[in-house]
Write an enzyme that holds these catalytic residues in place. Structure first.
Site, PDB file in Angstrom:
ATOM      1  N   THR A  54       8.696   8.869  -2.702  1.00  0.00           N
ATOM      2  CA  THR A  54       7.383   8.390  -3.172  1.00  0.00           C
ATOM      3  C   THR A  54       6.274   9.149  -2.463  1.00  0.00           C
ATOM      4  O   THR A  54       6.452   9.583  -1.325  1.00  0.00           O
ATOM      5  CB  THR A  54       7.217   6.870  -2.901  1.00  0.00           C
ATOM      6  OG1 THR A  54       5.902   6.472  -3.319  1.00  0.00           O
ATOM      7  CG2 THR A  54       7.401   6.500  -1.450  1.00  0.00           C
ATOM      8  N   ASN A 100       3.481   7.539  -2.048  1.00  0.00           N
ATOM      9  CA  ASN A 100       2.606   6.422  -1.719  1.00  0.00           C
ATOM     10  C   ASN A 100       3.100   5.695  -0.462  1.00  0.00           C
ATOM     11  O   ASN A 100       4.079   4.952  -0.499  1.00  0.00           O
ATOM     12  CB  ASN A 100       2.577   5.471  -2.930  1.00  0.00           C
ATOM     13  CG  ASN A 100       1.586   4.343  -2.750  1.00  0.00           C
ATOM     14  OD1 ASN A 100       1.364   3.871  -1.644  1.00  0.00           O
ATOM     15  ND2 ASN A 100       1.003   3.900  -3.852  1.00  0.00           N
ATOM     16  N   LYS A 116       3.546   1.813  -0.513  1.00  0.00           N
ATOM     17  CA  LYS A 116       4.783   1.333  -1.131  1.00  0.00           C
ATOM     18  C   LYS A 116       5.936   1.444  -0.142  1.00  0.00           C
ATOM     19  O   LYS A 116       6.779   0.550  -0.027  1.00  0.00           O
ATOM     20  CB  LYS A 116       5.099   2.155  -2.400  1.00  0.00           C
ATOM     21  CG  LYS A 116       4.153   1.839  -3.536  1.00  0.00           C
ATOM     22  CD  LYS A 116       4.306   2.636  -4.815  1.00  0.00           C
ATOM     23  CE  LYS A 116       5.642   3.116  -5.230  1.00  0.00           C
ATOM     24  NZ  LYS A 116       5.622   3.615  -6.646  1.00  0.00           N
ATOM     25  N   ASP A 163       8.782   2.685  -9.922  1.00  0.00           N
ATOM     26  CA  ASP A 163       7.569   2.812 -10.703  1.00  0.00           C
ATOM     27  C   ASP A 163       7.059   1.404 -10.961  1.00  0.00           C
ATOM     28  O   ASP A 163       7.839   0.493 -11.273  1.00  0.00           O
ATOM     29  CB  ASP A 163       7.837   3.553 -12.018  1.00  0.00           C
ATOM     30  CG  ASP A 163       6.573   4.259 -12.474  1.00  0.00           C
ATOM     31  OD1 ASP A 163       6.077   5.126 -11.717  1.00  0.00           O
ATOM     32  OD2 ASP A 163       6.056   3.934 -13.554  1.00  0.00           O
ATOM     33  N   GLY A 201      -4.371   0.305  -4.467  1.00  0.00           N
ATOM     34  CA  GLY A 201      -4.428   0.176  -5.924  1.00  0.00           C
ATOM     35  C   GLY A 201      -5.200  -1.058  -6.384  1.00  0.00           C
ATOM     36  O   GLY A 201      -6.312  -1.332  -5.912  1.00  0.00           O
ATOM     37  N   LYS A 223       2.224 -10.492   1.236  1.00  0.00           N
ATOM     38  CA  LYS A 223       2.346  -9.885  -0.096  1.00  0.00           C
ATOM     39  C   LYS A 223       3.816  -9.841  -0.502  1.00  0.00           C
ATOM     40  O   LYS A 223       4.155 -10.100  -1.659  1.00  0.00           O
ATOM     41  CB  LYS A 223       1.721  -8.474  -0.096  1.00  0.00           C
ATOM     42  CG  LYS A 223       1.820  -7.799  -1.455  1.00  0.00           C
ATOM     43  CD  LYS A 223       1.133  -6.428  -1.514  1.00  0.00           C
ATOM     44  CE  LYS A 223       1.452  -5.735  -2.838  1.00  0.00           C
ATOM     45  NZ  LYS A 223       0.904  -4.378  -2.934  1.00  0.00           N
ATOM     46  N   HIS A 267       6.136  -8.159  -6.901  1.00  0.00           N
ATOM     47  CA  HIS A 267       7.049  -7.484  -7.816  1.00  0.00           C
ATOM     48  C   HIS A 267       7.976  -6.515  -7.058  1.00  0.00           C
ATOM     49  O   HIS A 267       9.175  -6.522  -7.226  1.00  0.00           O
ATOM     50  CB  HIS A 267       6.210  -6.728  -8.857  1.00  0.00           C
ATOM     51  CG  HIS A 267       5.147  -5.817  -8.286  1.00  0.00           C
ATOM     52  ND1 HIS A 267       4.295  -6.220  -7.283  1.00  0.00           N
ATOM     53  CD2 HIS A 267       4.825  -4.516  -8.538  1.00  0.00           C
ATOM     54  CE1 HIS A 267       3.485  -5.212  -6.974  1.00  0.00           C
ATOM     55  NE2 HIS A 267       3.785  -4.166  -7.713  1.00  0.00           N
TER      56      HIS A 267
HETATM   57  P1  ITT Z   1       4.817   7.159  -6.529  1.00  0.00           P
HETATM   58  O1  ITT Z   1       4.642   8.449  -5.800  1.00  0.00           O
HETATM   59  O2  ITT Z   1       5.915   6.316  -5.943  1.00  0.00           O
HETATM   60  O3  ITT Z   1       4.970   7.313  -8.042  1.00  0.00           O
HETATM   61  P2  ITT Z   1       2.291   5.827  -7.209  1.00  0.00           P
HETATM   62  O4  ITT Z   1       1.140   5.473  -6.331  1.00  0.00           O
HETATM   63  O5  ITT Z   1       2.060   6.788  -8.336  1.00  0.00           O
HETATM   64  O6  ITT Z   1       3.468   6.336  -6.247  1.00  0.00           O
HETATM   65  P3  ITT Z   1       3.317   3.885  -9.155  1.00  0.00           P
HETATM   66  O7  ITT Z   1       3.386   4.943 -10.181  1.00  0.00           O
HETATM   67  O8  ITT Z   1       4.518   3.050  -8.916  1.00  0.00           O
HETATM   68  O9  ITT Z   1       2.866   4.475  -7.739  1.00  0.00           O
HETATM   69  O10 ITT Z   1       2.149   2.870  -9.451  1.00  0.00           O
HETATM   70  C1  ITT Z   1       1.137   3.124 -10.370  1.00  0.00           C
HETATM   71  C2  ITT Z   1      -0.156   2.508  -9.942  1.00  0.00           C
HETATM   72  O11 ITT Z   1      -0.093   1.096 -10.151  1.00  0.00           O
HETATM   73  C3  ITT Z   1      -0.520   2.693  -8.487  1.00  0.00           C
HETATM   74  O12 ITT Z   1      -1.187   3.912  -8.276  1.00  0.00           O
HETATM   75  C4  ITT Z   1      -1.433   1.494  -8.255  1.00  0.00           C
HETATM   76  O13 ITT Z   1      -2.747   1.785  -8.673  1.00  0.00           O
HETATM   77  C5  ITT Z   1      -0.823   0.434  -9.167  1.00  0.00           C
HETATM   78  N1  ITT Z   1       0.098  -0.411  -8.389  1.00  0.00           N
HETATM   79  C6  ITT Z   1       1.452  -0.391  -8.388  1.00  0.00           C
HETATM   80  N2  ITT Z   1       1.943  -1.287  -7.516  1.00  0.00           N
HETATM   81  C7  ITT Z   1       0.878  -1.895  -6.956  1.00  0.00           C
HETATM   82  C8  ITT Z   1       0.712  -2.876  -5.973  1.00  0.00           C
HETATM   83  O14 ITT Z   1       1.743  -3.425  -5.348  1.00  0.00           O
HETATM   84  N3  ITT Z   1      -0.526  -3.233  -5.656  1.00  0.00           N
HETATM   85  C9  ITT Z   1      -1.602  -2.686  -6.253  1.00  0.00           C
HETATM   86  N4  ITT Z   1      -1.549  -1.735  -7.171  1.00  0.00           N
HETATM   87  C10 ITT Z   1      -0.312  -1.337  -7.517  1.00  0.00           C
END
Ligand code: ITT
Length: 187
Positions: A7, A9, A12, A68, A144, A166, A171
């Site tokens: 990832t 992020n 996460k 994701d 996010g 959290k 999720h």
């Molecule tokens: P990866 O490198 O793992 O893909 P990412 O930041 O792109 O990291 P995702 O595609 O899983 O993560 O998530 C898409 C978006 O959804 C993410 O950029 C956030 O804006 C939002 N999101 C996902 N999970 C969230 C959470 O737990 N809290 C707040 N926003 C979240």
């Protein structure tokens, strides 16, 4: 043995790390951000993680997972859903609040899908949290859409919660716990 969360992020990763401590010291979670994770644009989360995991499975000879996630708002027919990352970067929390102005139905859910590559075999784990979109941004933890999401059973937004709090609702925590339960059966 290492387990890699692929990832870009860090938030996460930190959330998952809290839940994986119960597998330690046998399994150690590492973040892998710099490998070629391919992301397709698709309208469901399963397709996106499976595509990424199948590609990584060919490149990596280690156990790994990708995740994701997305925010699905009922009054907006599930928007931004799998496009959450793009919508966060373009509209942000403020843009979502604007779209939700004067909308009474605030119901939304976050969904997470994990694809685990374990011993070369890919398995899927899912988690959902029901909740609502707040009327204003609150809190400074997390990332996010956390400042505008209030999970059912709480008055706080995710951004007003510590990672432990959290994780009691999220999720991602639900999906990670299912993955941890699986790993316990095979490690
Ligand atoms: P990866 O490198 O793992 O893909 P990412 O930041 O792109 O990291 P995702 O595609 O899983 O993560 O998530 C898409 C978006 O959804 C993410 O950029 C956030 O804006 C939002 N999101 C996902 N999970 C969230 C959470 O737990 N809290 C707040 N926003 C979240």
């Amino acid at each position: 043995m290492e387990l890699y969360f692929v990832t870009g992020n860090r938030h996460k990763f930190e959330e998952a790390k809290f839940l994986i401590t119960e597998l330690e010291p046998k399994i150690k979670l590492e973040m892998l951000g710099e490998v070629g994770k391919l992301e397709i644009q698709a309208d469901n989360l399963e397709e996106i993680v499976l595509f990424a995991a199948e590609n990584l499975n060919r490149q990596l000879k280690v156990n790994f997972f990708v995740e994701d996630a997305g925010l699905f708002i009922r009054a907006l027919n599930g928007f931004p859903g799998p496009f959450s990352s793009y919508v966060y970067r373009t509209l942000g929390c403020k843009g979502i609040l604007k779209l939700m102005e004067n909308i009474e139905d605030r119901y939304a859910e976050f969904r997470s899908v994990i694809a685990l590559g374990w011993g070369g075999v890919i398995r899927i784990f899912r988690g959902t949290v029901r909740g609502k979109i707040s009327s204003e941004e609150r809190g400074s933890y997390g990332f996010g859409f956390d400042p505008i999401f209030i999970p059912e059973g709480s008055n706080k937004t995710f951004a007003e919660m510590t990672i432990e709090e959290k994780n009691r609702h999220s999720h991602r925590a639900k999906a990670v716990k299912l993955m941890v339960d699986f790993i316990k059966t095979v490690m």
